[in-house]
Design a protein around this motif. Structure first.
Motif, PDB file in Angstrom:
ATOM      1  N   ARG A 221       0.808  -1.223   0.000  1.00 26.37           N
ATOM      2  CA  ARG A 221       0.000   0.000   0.000  1.00 26.37           C
ATOM      3  C   ARG A 221       0.842   1.275   0.000  1.00 26.37           C
ATOM      4  NH1 ARG A 221      -5.525  -0.677   1.116  1.00 26.37           N
ATOM      5  NH2 ARG A 221      -5.598   1.562   1.511  1.00 26.37           N
ATOM      6  N   LEU A 222       2.065   1.208   0.539  1.00 25.25           N
ATOM      7  CA  LEU A 222       2.876   2.426   0.652  1.00 25.25           C
ATOM      8  C   LEU A 222       4.351   2.053   0.773  1.00 25.25           C
ATOM      9  CD1 LEU A 222       2.962   5.530   0.975  1.00 25.25           C
ATOM     10  CD2 LEU A 222       2.719   5.174   3.457  1.00 25.25           C
ATOM     11  N   SER A 223       5.180   2.680  -0.041  1.00 29.17           N
ATOM     12  CA  SER A 223       6.616   2.435   0.003  1.00 29.17           C
ATOM     13  C   SER A 223       7.327   3.551   0.760  1.00 29.17           C
ATOM     14  CB  SER A 223       7.192   2.342  -1.412  1.00 29.17           C
ATOM     15  OG  SER A 223       7.161   3.615  -2.053  1.00 29.17           O
ATOM     16  N   ILE A 224       8.510   3.239   1.247  1.00 31.58           N
ATOM     17  CA  ILE A 224       9.329   4.255   1.910  1.00 31.58           C
ATOM     18  C   ILE A 224       9.635   5.392   0.946  1.00 31.58           C
ATOM     19  CG2 ILE A 224      11.612   4.709   2.900  1.00 31.58           C
ATOM     20  CD1 ILE A 224      11.552   1.947   4.124  1.00 31.58           C
ATOM     21  N   GLU A 225       9.925   5.047  -0.289  1.00 31.46           N
ATOM     22  CA  GLU A 225      10.277   6.071  -1.276  1.00 31.46           C
ATOM     23  C   GLU A 225       9.136   7.054  -1.498  1.00 31.46           C
ATOM     24  OE1 GLU A 225      10.630   2.788  -1.665  1.00 31.46           O
ATOM     25  OE2 GLU A 225      12.825   2.700  -1.420  1.00 31.46           O
ATOM     26  N   SER A 226       7.908   6.543  -1.619  1.00 28.73           N
ATOM     27  CA  SER A 226       6.744   7.416  -1.829  1.00 28.73           C
ATOM     28  C   SER A 226       6.510   8.320  -0.626  1.00 28.73           C
ATOM     29  CB  SER A 226       5.496   6.586  -2.099  1.00 28.73           C
ATOM     30  OG  SER A 226       5.624   5.858  -3.291  1.00 28.73           O
ATOM     31  N   LEU A 227       6.646   7.752   0.578  1.00 32.19           N
ATOM     32  CA  LEU A 227       6.443   8.551   1.777  1.00 32.19           C
ATOM     33  C   LEU A 227       7.537   9.605   1.914  1.00 32.19           C
ATOM     34  CD1 LEU A 227       4.811   9.092   4.308  1.00 32.19           C
ATOM     35  CD2 LEU A 227       6.117   7.316   5.488  1.00 32.19           C
ATOM     36  N   ARG A 228       8.776   9.241   1.579  1.00 34.60           N
ATOM     37  CA  ARG A 228       9.871  10.207   1.643  1.00 34.60           C
ATOM     38  C   ARG A 228       9.637  11.374   0.679  1.00 34.60           C
ATOM     39  NH1 ARG A 228      13.865   6.902   1.363  1.00 34.60           N
ATOM     40  NH2 ARG A 228      14.366   6.942   3.587  1.00 34.60           N
ATOM     41  N   GLU A 229       9.139  11.072  -0.518  1.00 34.65           N
ATOM     42  CA  GLU A 229       8.838  12.125  -1.483  1.00 34.65           C
ATOM     43  C   GLU A 229       7.747  13.050  -0.961  1.00 34.65           C
ATOM     44  OE1 GLU A 229       7.816  10.184  -5.092  1.00 34.65           O
ATOM     45  OE2 GLU A 229       9.852   9.430  -5.477  1.00 34.65           O
ATOM     46  N   HIS A 230       6.743  12.473  -0.305  1.00 33.72           N
ATOM     47  CA  HIS A 230       5.662  13.275   0.276  1.00 33.72           C
ATOM     48  C   HIS A 230       6.196  14.212   1.357  1.00 33.72           C
ATOM     49  CE1 HIS A 230       1.665  14.248   1.845  1.00 33.72           C
ATOM     50  NE2 HIS A 230       2.101  13.922   3.061  1.00 33.72           N
ATOM     51  N   ILE A 231       7.046  13.695   2.213  1.00 37.95           N
ATOM     52  CA  ILE A 231       7.635  14.504   3.290  1.00 37.95           C
ATOM     53  C   ILE A 231       8.475  15.632   2.713  1.00 37.95           C
ATOM     54  CG2 ILE A 231       9.304  14.442   5.200  1.00 37.95           C
ATOM     55  CD1 ILE A 231       8.310  11.528   5.693  1.00 37.95           C
ATOM     56  N   SER A 232       9.248  15.321   1.686  1.00 39.17           N
ATOM     57  CA  SER A 232      10.087  16.331   1.047  1.00 39.17           C
ATOM     58  C   SER A 232       9.251  17.433   0.406  1.00 39.17           C
ATOM     59  CB  SER A 232      10.979  15.663  -0.005  1.00 39.17           C
ATOM     60  OG  SER A 232      11.752  16.609  -0.700  1.00 39.17           O
ATOM     61  N   ALA A 233       8.143  17.040  -0.238  1.00 40.26           N
ATOM     62  CA  ALA A 233       7.279  18.025  -0.896  1.00 40.26           C
ATOM     63  C   ALA A 233       6.692  19.013   0.101  1.00 40.26           C
ATOM     64  CB  ALA A 233       6.165  17.303  -1.651  1.00 40.26           C
ATOM     65  N   LEU A 234       6.542  18.588   1.348  1.00 36.25           N
ATOM     66  CA  LEU A 234       6.009  19.468   2.398  1.00 36.25           C
ATOM     67  C   LEU A 234       7.108  20.260   3.095  1.00 36.25           C
ATOM     68  CD1 LEU A 234       3.358  17.090   4.040  1.00 36.25           C
ATOM     69  CD2 LEU A 234       2.942  18.960   2.434  1.00 36.25           C
ATOM     70  N   GLY A 235       8.359  20.060   2.685  1.00 33.70           N
ATOM     71  CA  GLY A 235       9.469  20.774   3.299  1.00 33.70           C
ATOM     72  C   GLY A 235       9.809  20.311   4.697  1.00 33.70           C
ATOM     73  N   LEU A 236       9.530  19.025   4.989  1.00 31.46           N
ATOM     74  CA  LEU A 236       9.715  18.511   6.346  1.00 31.46           C
ATOM     75  C   LEU A 236      10.824  17.457   6.451  1.00 31.46           C
ATOM     76  CD1 LEU A 236       5.950  18.124   7.376  1.00 31.46           C
ATOM     77  CD2 LEU A 236       7.557  19.900   8.133  1.00 31.46           C
ATOM     78  N   SER A 237      11.674  17.370   5.447  1.00 32.84           N
ATOM     79  CA  SER A 237      12.708  16.336   5.436  1.00 32.84           C
ATOM     80  C   SER A 237      13.645  16.428   6.637  1.00 32.84           C
ATOM     81  CB  SER A 237      13.512  16.412   4.142  1.00 32.84           C
ATOM     82  OG  SER A 237      12.690  16.141   3.022  1.00 32.84           O
ATOM     83  N   ASP A 238      13.858  17.650   7.150  1.00 30.06           N
ATOM     84  CA  ASP A 238      14.753  17.817   8.305  1.00 30.06           C
ATOM     85  C   ASP A 238      14.074  17.471   9.623  1.00 30.06           C
ATOM     86  OD1 ASP A 238      16.810  18.664   6.674  1.00 30.06           O
ATOM     87  OD2 ASP A 238      16.331  20.801   6.909  1.00 30.06           O
ATOM     88  N   TYR A 239      12.755  17.259   9.579  1.00 32.68           N
ATOM     89  CA  TYR A 239      12.014  17.086  10.827  1.00 32.68           C
ATOM     90  C   TYR A 239      11.280  15.748  10.940  1.00 32.68           C
ATOM     91  CZ  TYR A 239      12.858  22.057  10.466  1.00 32.68           C
ATOM     92  OH  TYR A 239      13.470  23.281  10.289  1.00 32.68           O
ATOM     93  N   VAL A 240      11.215  14.993   9.849  1.00 34.15           N
ATOM     94  CA  VAL A 240      10.590  13.676   9.887  1.00 34.15           C
ATOM     95  C   VAL A 240      11.562  12.667   9.284  1.00 34.15           C
ATOM     96  CG1 VAL A 240       8.648  12.223   9.211  1.00 34.15           C
ATOM     97  CG2 VAL A 240       8.277  14.661   9.652  1.00 34.15           C
ATOM     98  N   ALA A 241      12.064  11.761  10.096  1.00 34.65           N
ATOM     99  CA  ALA A 241      13.002  10.731   9.643  1.00 34.65           C
ATOM    100  C   ALA A 241      12.271   9.423   9.397  1.00 34.65           C
ATOM    101  CB  ALA A 241      14.097  10.532  10.683  1.00 34.65           C
ATOM    102  N   LEU A 242      12.748   8.649   8.418  1.00 34.87           N
ATOM    103  CA  LEU A 242      12.229   7.324   8.128  1.00 34.87           C
ATOM    104  C   LEU A 242      13.339   6.308   8.364  1.00 34.87           C
ATOM    105  CD1 LEU A 242      10.333   8.030   4.761  1.00 34.87           C
ATOM    106  CD2 LEU A 242       9.416   8.065   7.082  1.00 34.87           C
TER     107      LEU A 242
END
Length: 381
Positions: A221-242
């Motif tokens: 249903r959901l891959s790490i890559e897709s979720l990482r892209e979603h987090i990046s699009a919101l500008g939260l890569s520095d605040y949400v780790a996978l």
């Protein structure tokens, strides 16, 4: 004992508890266990997928069980799991029907929500459920399932058996320099992972010093890559780790670092991740579905958000609770201690062991009396 449940892999709540039960039956209870299983998922990405391979392997298992029935071999116990909401429910009730013909007592460990819906179903699956489960004993991981099973009136016995997770010892209950918020689950949009990301975004916008971590592997249903892209699009890569899938020491390190576990699933009954949170003194925030409020207990039930809340309301309410903890270290420390106390009083391994040993020590004569009361004594003989 005839053990008709999948053991890890894949590793999720149901297989983890099957492994725990298998160890207790074969170890502390001193029962000779014969494990038979075919037709399950091979890994997390295979969960929920139908395939020719699975049908063929399950047919092989059914043929083996029919052979045992014809041979006249009989077991004292049979054990299997059941997730009533899943498409595998018909598979599991068929296993229960066969188990009732080769075992004196059949223990059906109900791991998911929806038992009443399954039994009351009007179609083929509902008919099969009523026939296949009649005379079995339900092991319920939450009081909601106890109530549904007792109301059905078709089971020989219903036992509340809350899940367990290992005790990490004496975890520190002090908060981190910033407030750390985690989520652990196999990645799934129904588990609230996108809401988790939104909560972190709201808190950062409010100036709260928060760091989020999502621990869990990819699924169909959901891959790490897709979720990482979603987090990046919101500008939260520095605040949400996978982290991906973690276990052992990595899992221990994850929980040690968290203050709050944000588990905004609408698709659970009694997830082990919440018990692990309590064990480490992490404060859970959940949606009030299944047995989640029951897991939190009276001391933390204010963190169970109304189940009829909209997505936006859930994000807003969860963010408000985390913000309150960030501004009130005393409240956070108090609730962390309450979480740890809740674990010790309800979900520690020693207590689970006592419950299982009491279950299997139940005298056979009393089973016959209970079965006769509901007209089912011939079903399991």
């Amino acid at each position: 004992m005839l053990f008709l449940a999948q053991l890890p892999p894949p590793h999720h709540g149901q297989t983890a508890m099957a492994a725990e039960m298998h160890e207790l039956f074969a170890g502390d209870a001193g029962i000779a266990v014969q494990h038979m299983w075919r037709g399950g998922a091979r890994d997390a990405k295979d969960i929920g997928h139908r395939s020719v391979r699975k049908y063929f392997e399950f047919a092989h298992l059914v043929a083996e069980l029919v052979g045992i029935w014809i041979s006249g071999q009989r077991f004292d116990f049979a054990y299997l799991g059941l997730a009533p909401w899943a498409h595998t429910a018909s598979r599991d009730v068929l296993l229960s029907w066969l188990a009732l013909r080769v075992a004196r007592r059949v223990l059906v460990h109900v791991h998911g929500d929806g038992l009443a819906t399954l039994i009351q179903g009007q179609g083929y699956v509902g008919w099969l459920a009523r026939r296949g489960l009649q005379g079995a004993e339900v092991l319920a991981v939450a009081s909601k399932t106890v109530n549904e099973a007792e109301a059905a009136g078709i089971f020989a016995k219903v036992t509340l058996l809350p899940n367990t997770v290992p005790d990490p010892g004496s975890p520190s209950l002090s908060r981190s320099s910033h407030i750390a918020v985690g989520c652990m689950c196999n990645l799934d949009d129904r588990k609230g992972v996108f809401e988790f990301v939104d909560v972190i975004g709201v808190l950062r916008q409010r100036g709260v010093d928060v760091q989020g971590t999502i621990a869990g592997g990819s699924t169909a249903r959901l891959s790490i890559e897709s979720l990482r892209e979603h987090i990046s699009a919101l500008g939260l890569s520095d605040y949400v780790a996978l982290t991906g899938h973690i276990s052992g020491g990595e899992k221990n390190a994850f929980f040690v670092k968290q203050d709050v576990i944000l588990y905004l699933s609408r698709h659970d009954l009694a997830p082990l991740a919440l018990l692990e949170a309590l064990a480490y003194g992490n404060v859970p925030i959940v949606i009030d579905i299944g047995g989640l409020r029951e897991i939190l207990g009276p001391g933390l039930e204010q963190n169970a958000l109304p189940s009829d809340s909209t997505r936006d309301d859930v994000v807003s309410m969860a963010a408000e609770i985390v913000a309150t903890y960030a501004s009130s270290p005393e409240q956070l420390s108090s609730d962390k201690a309450e979480a740890r106390a809740r674990y010790l009083s309800n979900y520690r391994p020693g207590l689970f062991r006592e419950r299982v040993l009491h279950l299997v020590a139940d005298h056979p004569d009393s089973r016959d009396e209970q079965l006769s009361e509901v007209g089912l004594s011939e079903v399991t003989k």
